[in-house]
Design a protein around this motif. Structure first.
Motif, short mmCIF file in Angstrom:
data_model
loop_
_atom_site.label_atom_id
_atom_site.label_comp_id
_atom_site.label_asym_id
_atom_site.label_seq_id
_atom_site.Cartn_x
_atom_site.Cartn_y
_atom_site.Cartn_z
N ASN A 1 -7.82 -1.05 4.46
CA ASN A 1 -8.60 -0.02 3.77
C ASN A 1 -8.49 -0.12 2.25
O ASN A 1 -9.11 0.66 1.53
CB ASN A 1 -8.15 1.38 4.21
N TYR A 2 -7.67 -1.05 1.77
CA TYR A 2 -7.42 -1.13 0.33
C TYR A 2 -7.77 -2.48 -0.29
O TYR A 2 -8.36 -2.55 -1.36
CB TYR A 2 -5.96 -0.79 0.02
N ASP B 1 -3.10 -0.56 7.69
CA ASP B 1 -3.79 0.32 6.73
C ASP B 1 -4.23 -0.46 5.48
O ASP B 1 -5.16 -0.05 4.78
CB ASP B 1 -2.87 1.49 6.34
N TRP B 2 -3.56 -1.59 5.23
CA TRP B 2 -3.90 -2.40 4.05
C TRP B 2 -5.38 -2.79 4.03
O TRP B 2 -5.96 -2.97 2.97
CB TRP B 2 -3.02 -3.66 3.99
N TRP C 1 -4.70 0.27 -8.92
CA TRP C 1 -4.49 -0.53 -7.70
C TRP C 1 -4.43 -2.02 -8.03
O TRP C 1 -3.54 -2.74 -7.59
CB TRP C 1 -5.61 -0.20 -6.70
N TYR D 1 2.61 1.64 -3.33
CA TYR D 1 1.65 2.08 -4.35
C TYR D 1 1.49 3.61 -4.29
O TYR D 1 1.63 4.30 -5.30
CB TYR D 1 0.31 1.37 -4.11
N HIS D 2 1.25 4.13 -3.09
CA HIS D 2 1.06 5.57 -2.97
C HIS D 2 2.34 6.34 -3.28
O HIS D 2 2.32 7.40 -3.91
CB HIS D 2 0.54 5.93 -1.58
N VAL E 1 0.85 -1.21 0.00
CA VAL E 1 0.00 0.00 0.00
C VAL E 1 0.88 1.26 0.00
O VAL E 1 0.67 2.20 -0.76
CB VAL E 1 -0.96 0.01 1.22
#
Ligand code: A3P
Length: 290
Positions: A261-262, A258-259, A150, A135-136, A132
């Motif tokens: 959330n994705y 946080d993953w 994504w 990626y950002h 994540v």
């Protein structure tokens, strides 16, 4: 500035300019008193750098200031077109004892590090949060290939078609190397869970002792919230043309988990299945939340 072309070196994706310089990087001359901070990208490198810098400067924040973030610890394989920095040049100009940084997988580490028995701190992060974060980061930096969507990025990460190659091979390669070399292998999740304990591990590894109040100062200065405001740590000293932090800040969330959330449920199941296959036979384990 345009997004870089990429090319593989021994099966590991690099920027073209890195691969053009590969002979020089491979022949880099390490010294016995070098300290190397090694990691897969987006695993807590900057955090570890900040801790190490504060330790080496006995908690003196002023001494940890440099002209820009890249000058702090030469990033040995990182080369940008002139007149921008080259990690090799910075390293060769730096007085000893040097602290250096790399994202190279163990099998591509310049062999002089092994030969000189330099100390190495490796930091690893669970693959889902690492993905994540990567990626950002890839969306906002112009120094790396575009991550695509994504869905596409999950595939690139799983198949290792990202800069510095496969996360799986990276963490396993360094895990195996730690039994043969002077390597302190840290985990991002452990650092988040109990930063004081992990800083003490680093102190021991560096053979340093520190009064409790200095240790507490380091703890405060290396917390996510303070680092987010620190230009030496948040990469805001770099021009927008290299990192556009309006897309995503360098100091983004700083949280395990946080993953969630994705990843969709299906993506997570697929990822876990693939993970089991790729990590089979290794004693290395990760926590995806704390
Ligand atoms: P996120 O994108 O998940 O927020 P690296 O330095 O290896 O590129 O890693 C960057 C990641 O470490 C980012 O993760 C960043 O926010 C996180 N990070 C940096 N400093 C941190 C700190 N003091 N505490 C927790 N996370 C930190």
């Amino acid at each position: 500035y345009i997004q870089p072309e990429t090319r593989e070196v021994n099966g590991v994706l690099m920027t073209k300019i890195m691969s053009d310089n590969w002979d020089k990087i491979w022949n880099f001359q390490a010294k016995p008193d070098d300290l190397l901070i090694a990691s897969y990208a987006k695993s807590g490198t900057t955090w570890t750098q900040e801790i190490v810098d504060m330790i080496q400067n006995d908690g003196d924040v002023q001494k940890c200031q440099r002209a820009n973030t890249f000058d702090r610890h030469p990033f040995i394989e990182w080369t940008l077109p002139p007149p921008l920095n080259s990690g090799l040049d910075l390293a060769s100009k730096m007085p000893s004892p040097r602290t250096l940084k790399t994202h190279l997988p163990a099998q591509l580490l310049p062999p002089s590090f092994w030969k000189e028995n330099s100390k190495i701190i490796y930091v690893a992060r669970n693959p889902k949060d690492c993905l994540v974060s990567y990626y950002h980061f890839s969306r906002m930096t112009k120094m790396m290939p575009d991550p695509g969507s994504w869905e596409e990025y999950i595939e690139s990460f799983k198949t290792g078609k990202v800069l510095w190659g496969s996360w799986y091979n990276h963490v396993k390669g360094w895990w195996d190397a730690k039994d043969k070399h002077r390597i302190l292998y840290l985990f991002y999740e452990d650092m988040k869970e109990d930063p004081k304990r992990e800083i003490q591990k680093i102190l021991k590894f560096l053979e340093k002792e520190m009064p409790e109040e200095v240790l507490n100062k380091i703890l405060y200065h290396t917390s996510f919230d303070v680092m987010k405001q620190n230009p030496m740590a948040n990469y805001t000293t770099l021009p927008t043309i290299l990192m556009d932090q309006s897309i995503s800040p360098f100091m983004r969330k700083g949280m395990p988990g946080d993953w969630k959330n994705y990843f969709t449920v299906a993506q997570n199941e697929e990822f876990d299945k693939d993970y089991q296959k790729k990590m089979a036979g290794s004693t290395l384990t990760f926590r995806t939340e704390i």
